[in-house]
Design a protein around this motif. Structure first.
Motif, PDB file in Angstrom:
ATOM      1  N   LEU A   1       0.827  -1.204   0.000  1.00 32.68           N
ATOM      2  CA  LEU A   1       0.000   0.000   0.000  1.00 32.68           C
ATOM      3  C   LEU A   1       0.865   1.259   0.000  1.00 32.68           C
ATOM      4  O   LEU A   1       1.921   1.291   0.625  1.00 32.68           O
ATOM      5  CB  LEU A   1      -0.907   0.014   1.228  1.00 32.68           C
ATOM      6  CG  LEU A   1      -1.908  -1.136   1.362  1.00 32.68           C
ATOM      7  CD1 LEU A   1      -2.612  -1.062   2.714  1.00 32.68           C
ATOM      8  CD2 LEU A   1      -2.929  -1.118   0.229  1.00 32.68           C
ATOM      9  N   CYS A   2       0.381   2.300  -0.711  1.00 34.09           N
ATOM     10  CA  CYS A   2       1.057   3.596  -0.638  1.00 34.09           C
ATOM     11  C   CYS A   2       0.612   4.255   0.658  1.00 34.09           C
ATOM     12  O   CYS A   2      -0.576   4.405   0.908  1.00 34.09           O
ATOM     13  CB  CYS A   2       0.681   4.464  -1.849  1.00 34.09           C
ATOM     14  SG  CYS A   2       1.147   6.205  -1.658  1.00 34.09           S
ATOM     15  N   SER A   3       1.585   4.625   1.524  1.00 34.57           N
ATOM     16  CA  SER A   3       1.225   5.166   2.842  1.00 34.57           C
ATOM     17  C   SER A   3       0.682   6.591   2.737  1.00 34.57           C
ATOM     18  O   SER A   3       0.184   7.141   3.715  1.00 34.57           O
ATOM     19  CB  SER A   3       2.430   5.113   3.787  1.00 34.57           C
ATOM     20  OG  SER A   3       3.507   5.834   3.229  1.00 34.57           O
ATOM     21  N   ILE A   4       0.794   7.199   1.543  1.00 35.58           N
ATOM     22  CA  ILE A   4       0.279   8.564   1.371  1.00 35.58           C
ATOM     23  C   ILE A   4      -1.180   8.531   0.885  1.00 35.58           C
ATOM     24  O   ILE A   4      -2.053   9.157   1.468  1.00 35.58           O
ATOM     25  CB  ILE A   4       1.130   9.374   0.351  1.00 35.58           C
ATOM     26  CG1 ILE A   4       2.622   9.285   0.700  1.00 35.58           C
ATOM     27  CG2 ILE A   4       0.640  10.820   0.244  1.00 35.58           C
ATOM     28  CD1 ILE A   4       3.120  10.151   1.814  1.00 35.58           C
ATOM     29  N   CYS A   5      -1.446   7.750  -0.202  1.00 36.80           N
ATOM     30  CA  CYS A   5      -2.794   7.798  -0.783  1.00 36.80           C
ATOM     31  C   CYS A   5      -3.567   6.485  -0.655  1.00 36.80           C
ATOM     32  O   CYS A   5      -4.758   6.436  -0.947  1.00 36.80           O
ATOM     33  CB  CYS A   5      -2.721   8.219  -2.254  1.00 36.80           C
ATOM     34  SG  CYS A   5      -2.078   6.907  -3.332  1.00 36.80           S
ATOM     35  N   GLY A   6      -2.928   5.416  -0.242  1.00 37.61           N
ATOM     36  CA  GLY A   6      -3.641   4.151  -0.031  1.00 37.61           C
ATOM     37  C   GLY A   6      -3.731   3.271  -1.273  1.00 37.61           C
ATOM     38  O   GLY A   6      -4.292   2.171  -1.225  1.00 37.61           O
ATOM     39  N   TYR A   7      -3.153   3.702  -2.381  1.00 35.78           N
ATOM     40  CA  TYR A   7      -3.165   2.902  -3.607  1.00 35.78           C
ATOM     41  C   TYR A   7      -2.396   1.594  -3.381  1.00 35.78           C
ATOM     42  O   TYR A   7      -1.361   1.581  -2.722  1.00 35.78           O
ATOM     43  CB  TYR A   7      -2.520   3.709  -4.741  1.00 35.78           C
ATOM     44  CG  TYR A   7      -2.324   2.939  -6.035  1.00 35.78           C
ATOM     45  CD1 TYR A   7      -3.383   2.751  -6.929  1.00 35.78           C
ATOM     46  CD2 TYR A   7      -1.060   2.416  -6.368  1.00 35.78           C
ATOM     47  CE1 TYR A   7      -3.199   2.046  -8.106  1.00 35.78           C
ATOM     48  CE2 TYR A   7      -0.873   1.702  -7.540  1.00 35.78           C
ATOM     49  CZ  TYR A   7      -1.943   1.524  -8.409  1.00 35.78           C
ATOM     50  OH  TYR A   7      -1.753   0.819  -9.574  1.00 35.78           O
ATOM     51  N   LYS A   8      -2.931   0.474  -3.944  1.00 36.97           N
ATOM     52  CA  LYS A   8      -2.263  -0.812  -3.747  1.00 36.97           C
ATOM     53  C   LYS A   8      -1.461  -1.199  -4.982  1.00 36.97           C
ATOM     54  O   LYS A   8      -2.021  -1.326  -6.070  1.00 36.97           O
ATOM     55  CB  LYS A   8      -3.309  -1.881  -3.435  1.00 36.97           C
ATOM     56  CG  LYS A   8      -2.695  -3.210  -3.021  1.00 36.97           C
ATOM     57  CD  LYS A   8      -3.757  -4.168  -2.514  1.00 36.97           C
ATOM     58  CE  LYS A   8      -3.191  -5.552  -2.261  1.00 36.97           C
ATOM     59  NZ  LYS A   8      -4.207  -6.481  -1.790  1.00 36.97           N
TER      60      LYS A   8
ATOM     61  N   THR B   1       7.719   3.941  -6.916  1.00 38.88           N
ATOM     62  CA  THR B   1       6.986   5.191  -7.038  1.00 38.88           C
ATOM     63  C   THR B   1       5.511   4.869  -7.205  1.00 38.88           C
ATOM     64  O   THR B   1       5.142   3.992  -7.994  1.00 38.88           O
ATOM     65  CB  THR B   1       7.501   5.988  -8.256  1.00 38.88           C
ATOM     66  OG1 THR B   1       8.910   6.197  -8.064  1.00 38.88           O
ATOM     67  CG2 THR B   1       6.811   7.329  -8.394  1.00 38.88           C
ATOM     68  N   CYS B   2       4.663   5.548  -6.467  1.00 39.53           N
ATOM     69  CA  CYS B   2       3.225   5.292  -6.509  1.00 39.53           C
ATOM     70  C   CYS B   2       2.652   5.760  -7.851  1.00 39.53           C
ATOM     71  O   CYS B   2       2.868   6.897  -8.255  1.00 39.53           O
ATOM     72  CB  CYS B   2       2.540   5.993  -5.343  1.00 39.53           C
ATOM     73  SG  CYS B   2       0.757   5.825  -5.367  1.00 39.53           S
ATOM     74  N   HIS B   3       1.950   4.848  -8.548  1.00 40.79           N
ATOM     75  CA  HIS B   3       1.346   5.185  -9.844  1.00 40.79           C
ATOM     76  C   HIS B   3       0.247   6.228  -9.679  1.00 40.79           C
ATOM     77  O   HIS B   3      -0.078   6.942 -10.599  1.00 40.79           O
ATOM     78  CB  HIS B   3       0.696   3.937 -10.479  1.00 40.79           C
ATOM     79  CG  HIS B   3       1.677   2.846 -10.739  1.00 40.79           C
ATOM     80  ND1 HIS B   3       2.925   3.084 -11.264  1.00 40.79           N
ATOM     81  CD2 HIS B   3       1.599   1.504 -10.551  1.00 40.79           C
ATOM     82  CE1 HIS B   3       3.578   1.926 -11.371  1.00 40.79           C
ATOM     83  NE2 HIS B   3       2.794   0.959 -10.931  1.00 40.79           N
ATOM     84  N   ASN B   4      -0.348   6.280  -8.520  1.00 36.46           N
ATOM     85  CA  ASN B   4      -1.501   7.152  -8.292  1.00 36.46           C
ATOM     86  C   ASN B   4      -1.102   8.565  -7.881  1.00 36.46           C
ATOM     87  O   ASN B   4      -1.518   9.534  -8.493  1.00 36.46           O
ATOM     88  CB  ASN B   4      -2.419   6.510  -7.249  1.00 36.46           C
ATOM     89  CG  ASN B   4      -3.716   7.286  -7.087  1.00 36.46           C
ATOM     90  OD1 ASN B   4      -4.357   7.655  -8.073  1.00 36.46           O
ATOM     91  ND2 ASN B   4      -4.088   7.562  -5.847  1.00 36.46           N
ATOM     92  N   CYS B   5      -0.245   8.682  -6.833  1.00 34.16           N
ATOM     93  CA  CYS B   5       0.067  10.034  -6.333  1.00 34.16           C
ATOM     94  C   CYS B   5       1.489  10.478  -6.665  1.00 34.16           C
ATOM     95  O   CYS B   5       1.849  11.626  -6.432  1.00 34.16           O
ATOM     96  CB  CYS B   5      -0.186  10.128  -4.826  1.00 34.16           C
ATOM     97  SG  CYS B   5       1.006   9.189  -3.841  1.00 34.16           S
ATOM     98  N   GLY B   6       2.303   9.577  -7.205  1.00 28.08           N
ATOM     99  CA  GLY B   6       3.645   9.951  -7.627  1.00 28.08           C
ATOM    100  C   GLY B   6       4.685  10.031  -6.522  1.00 28.08           C
ATOM    101  O   GLY B   6       5.842  10.363  -6.779  1.00 28.08           O
TER     102      GLY B   6
HETATM  103 ZN   LIG Z   1       0.191   7.043  -3.540  1.00 31.65          ZN
END
Ligand SMILES: [Zn+2]
Length: 373
Positions: free
Chosen positions: A326-333, A346-351
């Motif tokens: 999980l991304c600890s910033i936005c929760g994207y898995k 790098t998170c695909h959702n929030c970068g």
């Molecule tokens: Zn994220």
């Protein structure tokens, strides 16, 4: 709250003789009643309670074997009580379908580790903090290294001799809980192999450097030991060397774990970690992994009891929680992170860019806080 304090003691030769006698009698009583219970059950389907055994010990066995009267009476009674605890653990595990605790075994004369427990009554156990000495029943004062003091009521003392021939006393004390002042900070922790601990503040703590070297030295020494002729003087010398190194390893490890767990408890109000499936992991043959396994379970055990002592909250979250993905910033898995080789992503959702383990410990913290509230 019960706390135990362990001290090294240096008995005189005479005191050593009495200690050996007590170890021997405690072992004899344990084996005697194990055998008696076993036979009585097999032949007449009867059971003996611990009170039955203790009455028999005092009324008959001690009259038959007068040498049993020469040692601390509590040591013998506790030996009977320990036997019953071993029985109860065995039957409880059978009921619960667990197989990890076996039927009580006879204690061997040749075991490298001996111990007995005695109870406190009428000042029979005392600790001289300033004088560095400890008083025990039937032994009087023994020279000791009293490196820590305590406040409270002594309940019992367990005297032990380890594989390299050193003697220790562990004193069980009923003490008042000393709550630490509340703090605002909370922490999530992830336990690893190359880094022992990674926390949600971004800290990475390495295993003590010398630990791994000691472990390698140990396996070399164990190989040497196995080549020595059984019963020879050289083998005995080597066995003590191996035992000393074992102790050095466990001292180094414990010292590290205690300092770290105390620091974490001191600085944080709520501490969250993952619940590790330690039993499953111990089977792993890899050396570095095996060392970590032992340390992890001991470390979480320390966090648990120290949190209770000092009024902190410590919780574990189950290991099925996907803390790494999980991304600890936005929760994207991000399921690609399942691969252990991915150390950063790098998170695909929030970068946002993440260090694998620091991100995991932040998720552990958030998830733990969510479950508490
Ligand atoms: Zn994220």
């Amino acid at each position: 709250m019960l706390k135990s304090y362990k001290y090294r003691i240096n008995p005189t030769d005479k005191q050593k003789e009495q200690l050996e006698r007590t170890f021997g009698c405690a072992r004899y009583v344990f084996n005697y009643y194990l055998d008696r219970k076993d036979k009585l059950y097999k032949e007449e389907q009867k059971t003996l309670s611990k009170i039955d055994c203790n009455n028999h010990l005092n009324r008959e066995l001690k009259e038959q074997y007068k040498w049993l009267k020469e040692v601390d009476k509590f040591a013998l009674t506790n030996s009977i009580f320990n036997l019953h605890t071993a029985y109860n653990n065995f039957f409880r595990n059978v009921k619960q379908g667990k197989a990890n605790v076996g039927f009580p075994n006879f204690k061997s004369k040749h075991s490298n580790h001996c111990s007995y427990t005695t109870n406190y009554t009428n000042n029979n156990i005392e600790v001289g903090f300033a004088e560095n000495k400890i008083k025990l029943p039937k032994l009087k004062w023994i020279k000791a290294k009293v490196h820590r003091s305590f406040n409270g009521v002594i309940k019992s003392a367990t005297i032990s001799k380890n594989a390299s021939g050193r003697y220790y006393v562990s004193i069980l004390v009923d003490t008042e809980i000393e709550y630490l002042p509340q703090v605002d900070k909370n922490i999530g922790i992830d336990l690893g192999i190359s880094d022992f601990l990674i926390d949600s503040d971004g800290n990475k703590i390495l295993n003590p450097k010398n630990l791994y070297n000691y472990e390698r030295k140990l396996s070399r020494m164990q190989r040497k030991l196995s080549k020595k002729q059984p019963g020879s003087k050289n083998r005995r010398k080597m066995r003590i060397k191996v035992a000393r190194l074992h102790e050095k390893i466990s001292d180094t490890r414990n010292d590290f774990l205690h300092k770290l767990s105390s620091q974490i408890i001191n600085e944080n109000q709520v501490i969250i970690s993952e619940d590790l499936n330690v039993r499953g992991m111990v089977r792993n043959k890899n050396l570095a992994k095996a060392i970590s396994d032992v340390s992890w379970s001991e470390f979480t055990r320390q966090l648990e009891y120290k949190a209770k002592w000092y009024g902190r909250t410590y919780t574990k979250i189950d290991r099925f929680f996907p803390s790494s993905q999980l991304c600890s910033i936005c929760g994207y898995k991000n399921t690609e992170v399942k691969k252990l080789s991915i150390r950063e992503w790098t998170c695909h959702n929030c970068g946002n860019h993440h260090d694998r383990d620091i991100n995991a410990s932040r998720n552990i913290l958030q998830e733990g806080l969510r479950r508490i509230s």
